[in-house]
Design an enzyme around this catalytic site. Structure first.
Site, PDB file in Angstrom:
ATOM      1  CB  THR A 135      -0.989  -0.102   1.293  1.00  0.00           C
ATOM      2  OG1 THR A 135      -1.414   1.217   1.509  1.00  0.00           O
ATOM      3  CG2 THR A 135       0.008  -0.124   2.514  1.00  0.00           C
ATOM      4  CG  ASP A 136      -1.209   4.963  -0.935  1.00  0.00           C
ATOM      5  OD1 ASP A 136      -1.711   4.341  -0.053  1.00  0.00           O
ATOM      6  OD2 ASP A 136      -1.758   5.791  -1.514  1.00  0.00           O
TER       7      ASP A 136
ATOM      8  CE1 TYR B  68      -3.455  -2.527   5.583  1.00  0.00           C
ATOM      9  CE2 TYR B  68      -3.183  -0.079   5.419  1.00  0.00           C
ATOM     10  CZ  TYR B  68      -3.284  -1.461   4.958  1.00  0.00           C
ATOM     11  OH  TYR B  68      -3.276  -1.804   3.647  1.00  0.00           O
TER      12      TYR B  68
HETATM   13  P1  NAD Z   1      -9.709  -7.149   2.262  1.00  0.00           P
HETATM   14  O1  NAD Z   1      -9.710  -6.853   3.786  1.00  0.00           O
HETATM   15  O2  NAD Z   1     -10.849  -6.820   1.631  1.00  0.00           O
HETATM   16  O3  NAD Z   1      -9.390  -8.734   2.369  1.00  0.00           O
HETATM   17  C1  NAD Z   1      -8.287  -9.112   2.839  1.00  0.00           C
HETATM   18  C2  NAD Z   1      -8.463 -10.937   2.631  1.00  0.00           C
HETATM   19  O4  NAD Z   1      -7.569 -11.479   3.205  1.00  0.00           O
HETATM   20  C3  NAD Z   1      -9.883 -11.492   3.033  1.00  0.00           C
HETATM   21  O5  NAD Z   1     -10.411 -12.309   2.176  1.00  0.00           O
HETATM   22  C4  NAD Z   1      -9.473 -12.201   4.309  1.00  0.00           C
HETATM   23  O6  NAD Z   1     -10.394 -13.268   4.648  1.00  0.00           O
HETATM   24  C5  NAD Z   1      -8.082 -12.506   4.045  1.00  0.00           C
HETATM   25  N1  NAD Z   1      -7.056 -12.756   5.109  1.00  0.00           N
HETATM   26  C6  NAD Z   1      -7.185 -11.977   6.553  1.00  0.00           C
HETATM   27  N2  NAD Z   1      -6.352 -12.593   7.335  1.00  0.00           N
HETATM   28  C7  NAD Z   1      -5.977 -13.892   6.808  1.00  0.00           C
HETATM   29  C8  NAD Z   1      -4.859 -14.793   7.168  1.00  0.00           C
HETATM   30  N3  NAD Z   1      -4.452 -14.679   8.424  1.00  0.00           N
HETATM   31  N4  NAD Z   1      -4.928 -15.792   6.357  1.00  0.00           N
HETATM   32  C9  NAD Z   1      -5.385 -16.001   5.164  1.00  0.00           C
HETATM   33  N5  NAD Z   1      -6.255 -14.975   4.585  1.00  0.00           N
HETATM   34  C10 NAD Z   1      -6.431 -13.904   5.389  1.00  0.00           C
HETATM   35  O7  NAD Z   1      -8.314  -6.275   1.733  1.00  0.00           O
HETATM   36  P2  NAD Z   1      -8.356  -5.480   0.386  1.00  0.00           P
HETATM   37  O8  NAD Z   1      -8.611  -4.299   0.312  1.00  0.00           O
HETATM   38  O9  NAD Z   1      -8.781  -6.465  -0.832  1.00  0.00           O
HETATM   39  O10 NAD Z   1      -6.620  -5.573   0.195  1.00  0.00           O
HETATM   40  C11 NAD Z   1      -5.876  -6.632  -0.136  1.00  0.00           C
HETATM   41  C12 NAD Z   1      -4.338  -6.324  -0.215  1.00  0.00           C
HETATM   42  O11 NAD Z   1      -4.254  -4.972  -1.023  1.00  0.00           O
HETATM   43  C13 NAD Z   1      -3.914  -6.017   1.267  1.00  0.00           C
HETATM   44  O12 NAD Z   1      -2.558  -6.682   1.492  1.00  0.00           O
HETATM   45  C14 NAD Z   1      -3.875  -4.302   1.294  1.00  0.00           C
HETATM   46  O13 NAD Z   1      -3.002  -4.212   2.241  1.00  0.00           O
HETATM   47  C15 NAD Z   1      -3.412  -4.069   0.050  1.00  0.00           C
HETATM   48  N6  NAD Z   1      -3.840  -2.891  -0.552  1.00  0.00           N
HETATM   49  C16 NAD Z   1      -5.291  -2.360  -0.474  1.00  0.00           C
HETATM   50  C17 NAD Z   1      -5.681  -1.111  -0.870  1.00  0.00           C
HETATM   51  C18 NAD Z   1      -7.301  -0.798  -0.708  1.00  0.00           C
HETATM   52  O14 NAD Z   1      -7.539   0.473  -1.252  1.00  0.00           O
HETATM   53  N7  NAD Z   1      -8.102  -1.778  -0.443  1.00  0.00           N
HETATM   54  C19 NAD Z   1      -5.018  -0.553  -1.460  1.00  0.00           C
HETATM   55  C20 NAD Z   1      -3.660  -0.671  -1.497  1.00  0.00           C
HETATM   56  C21 NAD Z   1      -2.937  -2.010  -1.135  1.00  0.00           C
HETATM   57  O1  DAU Z   2      -4.158   4.209   0.529  1.00  0.00           O
HETATM   58  C1  DAU Z   2      -4.267   2.702   0.443  1.00  0.00           C
HETATM   59  C2  DAU Z   2      -5.107   2.300   1.398  1.00  0.00           C
HETATM   60  O2  DAU Z   2      -6.393   2.874   1.437  1.00  0.00           O
HETATM   61  C3  DAU Z   2      -5.240   0.713   1.841  1.00  0.00           C
HETATM   62  O3  DAU Z   2      -3.799   0.265   1.893  1.00  0.00           O
HETATM   63  C4  DAU Z   2      -6.136   0.241   3.054  1.00  0.00           C
HETATM   64  O4  DAU Z   2      -6.234  -1.281   3.107  1.00  0.00           O
HETATM   65  C5  DAU Z   2      -7.358   0.925   2.712  1.00  0.00           C
HETATM   66  O5  DAU Z   2      -8.421   0.777   3.808  1.00  0.00           O
HETATM   67  C6  DAU Z   2      -7.442   2.371   2.533  1.00  0.00           C
HETATM   68  O6  DAU Z   2      -7.260   3.192   3.604  1.00  0.00           O
HETATM   69  P1  DAU Z   2      -7.910   4.562   4.020  1.00  0.00           P
HETATM   70  O7  DAU Z   2      -7.581   4.682   5.561  1.00  0.00           O
HETATM   71  O8  DAU Z   2      -6.992   5.565   3.222  1.00  0.00           O
HETATM   72  O9  DAU Z   2      -9.226   4.176   3.787  1.00  0.00           O
HETATM   73  P2  DAU Z   2     -10.746   4.421   4.367  1.00  0.00           P
HETATM   74  O10 DAU Z   2     -11.789   3.995   3.204  1.00  0.00           O
HETATM   75  O11 DAU Z   2     -10.684   3.612   5.666  1.00  0.00           O
HETATM   76  O12 DAU Z   2     -10.661   5.891   4.699  1.00  0.00           O
HETATM   77  C7  DAU Z   2     -10.747   6.846   3.389  1.00  0.00           C
HETATM   78  C8  DAU Z   2     -10.751   7.993   4.229  1.00  0.00           C
HETATM   79  O13 DAU Z   2     -12.022   8.555   4.315  1.00  0.00           O
HETATM   80  C9  DAU Z   2      -9.651   8.498   5.168  1.00  0.00           C
HETATM   81  O14 DAU Z   2      -9.369   9.879   5.239  1.00  0.00           O
HETATM   82  C10 DAU Z   2     -10.533   8.405   6.512  1.00  0.00           C
HETATM   83  C11 DAU Z   2     -11.925   8.794   5.872  1.00  0.00           C
HETATM   84  N1  DAU Z   2     -13.150   8.110   6.329  1.00  0.00           N
HETATM   85  C12 DAU Z   2     -13.406   6.817   6.156  1.00  0.00           C
HETATM   86  C13 DAU Z   2     -14.367   6.148   6.812  1.00  0.00           C
HETATM   87  C14 DAU Z   2     -14.459   4.775   6.974  1.00  0.00           C
HETATM   88  C15 DAU Z   2     -14.366   9.079   6.978  1.00  0.00           C
HETATM   89  O15 DAU Z   2     -14.320  10.314   6.817  1.00  0.00           O
HETATM   90  N2  DAU Z   2     -15.357   8.274   7.401  1.00  0.00           N
HETATM   91  C16 DAU Z   2     -15.665   7.140   7.439  1.00  0.00           C
HETATM   92  O16 DAU Z   2     -16.524   6.524   7.882  1.00  0.00           O
END
Ligand code: NAD
Ligand code: DAU
Length: 350
Positions: A130-131, A156
């Site tokens: 992640t960034d 995190y």
């Molecule tokens: P998510 O939380 O939706 O999914 C995570 C998955 O991992 C789930 O299916 C969960 O069951 C599985 N998991 C959790 N713990 C586990 C364990 N101990 N063993 C096996 N499986 C397990 O997450 P996401 O948003 O899809 O993110 C996926 C990856 O991408 C992560 O590594 C996250 O850090 C990275 N990432 C996410 C974002 C974002 O915006 N969501 C951005 C950049 C990078």
């Molecule tokens: O940048 C990549 C990351 O983006 C990933 O690595 C993480 O897994 C992913 O969860 C996400 O993190 P953020 O903290 O940026 O995402 P989130 O959707 O939780 O929040 C986005 C922004 O919105 C953040 O500034 C917090 C704000 N927020 C979030 C929630 C859930 C609110 O203002 N209200 C809310 O209820």
């Protein structure tokens, strides 16, 4: 190619599994997932019967289990997405982030290292990160590049930074063929409704308050999830071993502007008078240690691997809203049970 994808039942992982199962019928794809609250096999019903797809329920914190499946299945490649991914949860329960994101990643590295001992020809270990590991930007001109120093600010991002360091250390020390990417915020279908965009869609639909942290001025750089999956495909197949690629859409938005845009889209889709949903906006206590701004410089992956985002944000957001409105059953399932009690506990006192 026997390819292990971890976390494939989650938000991004399910889009990666779908892309690889459909685009590469000659690969055997193994989706390993513990099915935590964030993992949902309903994300994959369209491809679950494909002949080149196998689901394995398992936990990456279990080192013996990983050693066993590597010994049995001899994977050629790993795309590692399994993680605890929600910043707010990391503030209330940091240890589960240490266990899955750090210990789980090191277990997976060990299993790959032992399985590939002496012969890494054609093998690849791809760590999806992640960034947030770069910390928070305060100068509006700055972007995160692949050379930006790590400065994680939340439990995190600290756990993801630690996992990135271990992956690079295994590349250097044991010559494991590793590749990494650091992506900005994703959005799109199957996004779990604890994160900003799907939570706002859900609350607008059900006429609940829209909790905006602080003043809503924090900035995130949003990318459609299918474009992230396409980037992962490019990095896995054509990225150079040992390299890192930043992935992002050059698409920065203040939170409050996204919430207002979603209110407008939802008013139109739900045929409510203009301005109805915006009345639900509620400013709440800020997230502890809330990072101000993330912004990715994605020039390296664009120039070297020829990847670029396929969708404009407004178009992606419309598609996302349409998906959530058309998938009420999915939404009902993930907002019941454990998630519901967490959600009520978390926001009741705001
Ligand atoms: P998510 O939380 O939706 O999914 C995570 C998955 O991992 C789930 O299916 C969960 O069951 C599985 N998991 C959790 N713990 C586990 C364990 N101990 N063993 C096996 N499986 C397990 O997450 P996401 O948003 O899809 O993110 C996926 C990856 O991408 C992560 O590594 C996250 O850090 C990275 N990432 C996410 C974002 C974002 O915006 N969501 C951005 C950049 C990078
Ligand atoms: O940048 C990549 C990351 O983006 C990933 O690595 C993480 O897994 C992913 O969860 C996400 O993190 P953020 O903290 O940026 O995402 P989130 O959707 O939780 O929040 C986005 C922004 O919105 C953040 O500034 C917090 C704000 N927020 C979030 C929630 C859930 C609110 O203002 N209200 C809310 O209820």
């Amino acid at each position: 190619m026997k390819l292990l994808i971890t976390g494939g039942a989650g938000f991004i992982g399910s889009h990666v599994v779908r892309l690889f199962v459909t685009k590469y019928p000659e690969y055997q794809i193994y989706n390993l997932d513990a099915l935590t609250y964030a993992g949902n096999l309903a994300n994959l019903t369209d491809i679950e019967k494909a002949p080149n797809y196998t689901f394995i329920k398992g936990d990456i914190t279990d080192a013996k289990f990983l050693e066993d499946i590597f010994a049995e299945l001899s994977f050629d490649g790993v795309i590692h997405l399994a993680a605890e991914s929600h910043v707010d949860r990391s503030i209330t329960d940091p240890m589960s982030f240490v266990m899955t994101n750090v210990v789980g990643t090191v277990n997976l590295l060990n299993a790959a290292k032992n399985s590939w001992a002496g012969n890494t020809e054609g093998k690849r270990f791809y760590h999806v990160s992640t960034d947030e590991v770069f910390g928070s930007l305060h100068n509006p001109e700055d972007f995160f590049t692949e050379e930006t120093s790590y400065d994680p600010q939340s439990p995190y991002s600290a756990s993801k930074a630690a996992s990135d360091h271990f992956v690079r250390a295994y590349g250097n020390t044991y010559k494991l063929p590793v590749v990494l990417s650091n992506c900005s915020n994703n959005y799109g279908p199957n996004h779990f409704p604890e994160k900003l965009i799907p939570l706002m869609i859900l609350n607008i639909q059900t006429n609940k308050p829209l909790p905006v942290y602080g003043k809503g001025e924090n900035v995130r750089d949003w990318l459609f999830v299918v474009d992230h999956a396409r980037a992962i495909d490019a990095v896995f197949h054509t990225g150079k071993v040992g390299e890192t690629y930043n992935i992002g859409g050059f698409n920065e938005w203040k939170n409050i502007d996204i919430v207002n845009l979603l209110c407008q889209i939802m008013d139109r889709k739900l045929e409510r008078p203009e301005g109805t949903s915006a009345k639900l906006i509620t400013y709440v206590t800020d997230r502890a240690g809330h990072d101000l701004r993330y912004a990715i410089d994605a020039n390296k992956i664009m120039k070297e691997l020829g990847w670029e985002p396929s969708l404009q944000f407004e178009e992606g957001l419309e598609k996302t809203v349409d998906w959530f409105l058309a998938n009420q059953e999915w939404l009902d399932n993930v907002t019941s049970g454990t998630y519901q009690s967490y959600y009520q506990g978390m926001y009741a006192n705001r």
